[in-house]
Design an enzyme around this catalytic site. Structure first.
Site, PDB file in Angstrom:
ATOM      1  N   GLY A  90      31.654  42.889  36.508  1.00  0.00           N
ATOM      2  CA  GLY A  90      30.711  42.492  35.469  1.00  0.00           C
ATOM      3  C   GLY A  90      31.252  42.814  34.092  1.00  0.00           C
ATOM      4  N   ASP A 111      37.919  55.249  42.490  1.00  0.00           N
ATOM      5  CA  ASP A 111      38.508  54.324  41.510  1.00  0.00           C
ATOM      6  C   ASP A 111      38.772  55.071  40.200  1.00  0.00           C
ATOM      7  OD1 ASP A 111      39.550  51.953  40.595  1.00  0.00           O
ATOM      8  OD2 ASP A 111      37.624  51.096  40.015  1.00  0.00           O
TER       9      ASP A 111
END
Length: 443
Positions: free
Chosen positions: A216, A334
């Site tokens: 996004g 991550d």
């Protein structure tokens, strides 16, 4: 002449005639006031000229508080195109409540000079408007409202153009829908609207895009007089939004070195549905962006590295007995410099938990969490598919990625007194030790 063409012409005529009859008052100037003018380094009060795109409508707004019967203005000024403000010549807050912070908007020059609170009904009776504060008139003159025929002339052309755009968009949509089979249209629903207790009904306005990622984009937005960050996920990335919301909602996720979560919302419907996450906004942005434009001193490097490590250590900890419940160990999966944000004093906070994994006592992590994350920061065992699906293995993978982030910091560090080479040599050796300690290949 086909039915679709007749429908289009009818819509055009109805829209043009309604626009010609009603017209609308163009907002050019608004009363301006800012209670935080010293902090924001702006003027305290005056007149604010309104600017915007030609096809967007402009409005005025006012926000205020009612403290024990005394009106305290928070902010007044221009407001961008908002359907809730259309054709409202008076600035009136009509929501039941009363709310903690009142908000109203209107159309027309200086229409926010007066404002009031008048809910539609309270227990079947009309609520009288709240007292209005007296504003000191400014010395800056503002133009009078244009006469009716001038307003009609200026309103007719934009309305006709807007009607043509709507008809053309509808035609494109019909052709696009027929060109693809229905199975390609996403129909999954992310469930009921999630609660956002800190947001309530406060106005939230998107300002500009700050970053884009795989799942996004991140917007800078305004929530009353404060800035916030809004991460917007399209519907196809529902799982990442859901996972990040659930991680933020866990017990014990409030920490100085973790990004502050404010709320979650759904906007739109059907295929236009967007999933929003609202968090604190940090002007310096990510560590990646900061290192591209700046070098850091030795003390700054130590401060960034220490606060980043403190946040990750807290994330990895299993902490029972907290006020809001038991905090489970969480692997980020991550870690990279783009997911480390910097506050104004260069304190680091860890963000983006879309791939994070929670470990619960007595439950296995499963074997479906393989090669995820950013390839550049992956440990060798992840790249080779030799990972052990245990909690400690995932935590070591995070630590390997932290070592690479520290290397990025060291490569943009400048040290005084001729100690630069010696310090970088020590950092290099330390990073090698970190990699070997936490990588499964060295065990």
């Amino acid at each position: 002449m086909g039915a679709a063409t007749k429908l289009a012409l009818a819509l055009l005529l109805i829209t043009c005639s309604s626009g010609a009859i009603l017209g609308r008052s163009e907002t050019q100037d608004c009363v301006y006031y800012n209670s935080n003018w010293e902090k924001d380094r702006t003027n305290r009060s005056g007149v604010e000229p309104c600017f915007g795109e030609k096809d967007k409508r402009r409005h005025c707004f006012a926000t205020w508080k009612n403290v024990s019967g005394s009106i305290e203005i928070v902010k007044q000024g221009c407001w961008l195109d908002d359907v809730n403000c259309y054709d409202s010549s008076e600035c009136v807050e009509r929501k039941d409540g009363p709310p903690d912070v009142f908000f109203c908007c209107c159309e027309g020059n200086m229409c926010n000079e007066k404002f009031s609170y008048s809910p539609e009904t309270v227990q079947g009776k009309l609520q009288p408007p709240s007292p209005q504060p007296k504003l000191t008139p400014t010395s800056n003159p503002y133009p009078m409202k244009p006469p009716f025929f001038s307003t009609l002339l200026y309103s007719l052309v934009p309305i006709m153009g807007l009607a043509a755009i709507v008809i053309f968009s509808f035609w494109i949509y019909r052709h696009h829908k027929l060109a693809y089979p229905p199975v390609l249209v996403p129909t999954q629903d992310p469930g009921p609207l999630l609660p956002s207790p800190l947001l309530g009904q406060k106005p939230l306005q998107l300002l500009e895009i700050m970053a884009r990622g795989r799942f996004g984009c991140v917007w800078k937005a305004q929530l009353l007089s404060d800035y916030v960050a809004v991460k917007i996920f399209p519907l196809q990335n529902k799982q990442s939004w859901q996972n990040e919301y659930e991680i933020y909602s866990l017990s014990g996720m409030r920490h100085d070195n973790l990004l502050q979560f404010i709320g979650a919302e759904k906007r739109g419907s059907n295929i236009d549905l967007e999933l929003w996450l609202i968090t604190a906004y940090h002007e310096k942005g990510s560590l990646t962006d900061y290192l591209k434009a700046n070098v850091v001193s030795w003390s700054e490097l130590c401060h960034i590295a220490q606060t980043m490590a403190r946040g990750l250590a807290y994330l990895h900890e299993d902490r029972p007995g907290l006020k809001d419940g038991h905090k489970s160990a969480i692997a980020h999966r991550d870690i990279k410099s783009k997911n480390v944000l910097l506050k104004s004093d260069l304190t680091a906070c860890i963000a983006d938990f879309g791939l994070a994994l929670r470990f619960e006592a007595g439950k296995s992590a499963g074997d479906t969490h393989g090669q995820v994350g950013t390839r550049r920061y992956m440990a060798p065992e992840v790249l080779e598919g030799a990972i052990s699906f245990q909690r400690d293995a995932f935590l070591r993978i995070d630590m390997y990625a932290v070592g690479l982030v520290l290397w990025e910091l060291a490569s943009r560090c400048t040290a005084a007194d001729g100690e630069s080479h010696r310090r970088r040599y020590l950092i290099s050796n330390s990073l090698f030790a970190v990699k070997c300690t936490f990588s499964l290949r060295c065990m």
